[in-house]
Design an enzyme around this catalytic site. Structure first.
Site, mmCIF file in Angstrom:
data_model
loop_
_atom_site.group_PDB
_atom_site.id
_atom_site.type_symbol
_atom_site.label_atom_id
_atom_site.label_comp_id
_atom_site.label_asym_id
_atom_site.label_seq_id
_atom_site.Cartn_x
_atom_site.Cartn_y
_atom_site.Cartn_z
ATOM 1 N NE ARG A 1 -3.144 4.369 -3.416
ATOM 2 C CZ ARG A 1 -1.846 4.737 -3.876
ATOM 3 N NH1 ARG A 1 -1.131 4.127 -4.104
ATOM 4 N NH2 ARG A 1 -1.810 6.139 -4.001
ATOM 5 C CE LYS B 1 5.529 6.467 -7.598
ATOM 6 N NZ LYS B 1 4.508 6.319 -6.655
ATOM 7 N N PRO C 1 4.149 11.506 -3.442
ATOM 8 C CG PRO C 1 6.058 12.691 -2.607
ATOM 9 C CD PRO C 1 4.989 11.813 -2.117
ATOM 10 C CD GLU C 2 0.723 9.666 -8.269
ATOM 11 O OE1 GLU C 2 0.858 9.500 -9.821
ATOM 12 O OE2 GLU C 2 -0.173 9.383 -7.640
ATOM 13 C CE LYS D 1 1.468 -7.913 -15.292
ATOM 14 N NZ LYS D 1 1.710 -8.553 -13.990
#
Length: 272
Positions: free
Chosen positions: A258, A56, A2-3, A149
């Site tokens: 992912r 979350k 779940p996001e 980054k």
């Protein structure tokens, strides 16, 4: 997993329980990411006074105590009655004075039911970045976070220290809609691209919440209702299918363990 939209939808579906008093607490299996607290029975006699979401996590406030709930990979809450059949992986049952039951179900046991205290606040909440739907998440903020980054932009977006709650589904869709390759070095994005990305993330998340989140496997809200955002997906989960924009086959790239689906034509990888 779940996001943010799924957790927000779950929280909203629990709101009818506010101001109800817990009559009893039953722990059927305490084994989660961390064991359910042994003294959780002290919730009995307390009213549920507030439900909020941070990242979350669901923050449940009772008259005396506060709890921190996380759904993990496969967790879900269900509002039920004693007449409803118990499921194998129903770990926790809170029964309220009117007979309503709140059941926590978690087959993979990666979720958590913890007291919200100084330790859990410091360890789990304090390190988190801003909420993506808040004013704190803006183009200036994201530009400063990304300028040094070198990781792919999708990995950066899924870093909870940068921004919370933007998981695989919604990062994939946002990048696809803007034509940005998921492996594009985060620091290489221009200020206009970052502004567009902030706006798109907010739009996607708001739309997903309106549709009740995404039911890809077995996600439902606490009332047992499915989400429908998955019916609008243009990239996530569609590797090998044709791009809706150019009819090029969508490809799958592994980033940070992912799967990342993208269109090689519409989302070219650009180097400085």
């Amino acid at each position: 997993m779940p996001e943010l939209p799924e957790v927000e939808t779950t929280k909203t579906s629990l709101l009818p329980l506010l101001n109800q008093r817990v009559k009893s607490v039953q722990v059927r299996d305490s084994r989660l990411r961390w064991p359910i607290p042994e003294d959780i029975s002290r919730l009995a006699g307390q009213r549920l006074t507030s439900l909020k979401r941070r990242s979350k996590y669901i923050l449940a406030e009772f008259e005396t105590d506060q709890m921190l709930w996380h759904l993990g990979m496969s967790g879900s809450f269900r509002v039920a009655t004693a007449a409803d059949e118990l499921r194998k992986h129903d770990h926790l049952i809170l029964t309220f004075d009117d007979g309503t039951e709140l059941r926590y179900h978690d087959p993979r046991r990666f979720g958590c039911i913890l007291w919200l205290n100084e330790e859990s606040q410091s360890k789990l909440l304090n390190p988190l970045g801003p909420e993506p739907l808040s004013e704190d998440f803006n183009a200036d903020y994201l530009y400063q976070k990304l300028k040094s980054k070198q990781v792919g932009i999708k990995i950066a977006l899924m870093d909870n220290h940068v921004v919370v709650g933007v998981g695989n589904i919604y990062a994939t869709e946002s990048l696809f809609n803007l034509g940005i390759h998921p492996a594009q070095p985060a620091s290489s994005l221009s200020k206009p691209q970052i502004l567009a990305l902030v706006q798109e993330i907010k739009r996607i998340l708001k739309f997903a919440i309106e549709l009740g989140g995404s039911t890809l496997r077995d996600y439902t809200n606490a009332m047992g209702e499915n989400g429908y955002f998955q019916q609008t997906l243009l990239a996530y989960g569609r590797a090998g299918e044709m791009c809706v924009n150019c009819e090029t086959p969508l490809e799958n790239l592994k980033l940070g363990q992912r799967a990342s689906v993208f269109c090689p034509q519409c989302q070219p990888l650009k180097r400085k």
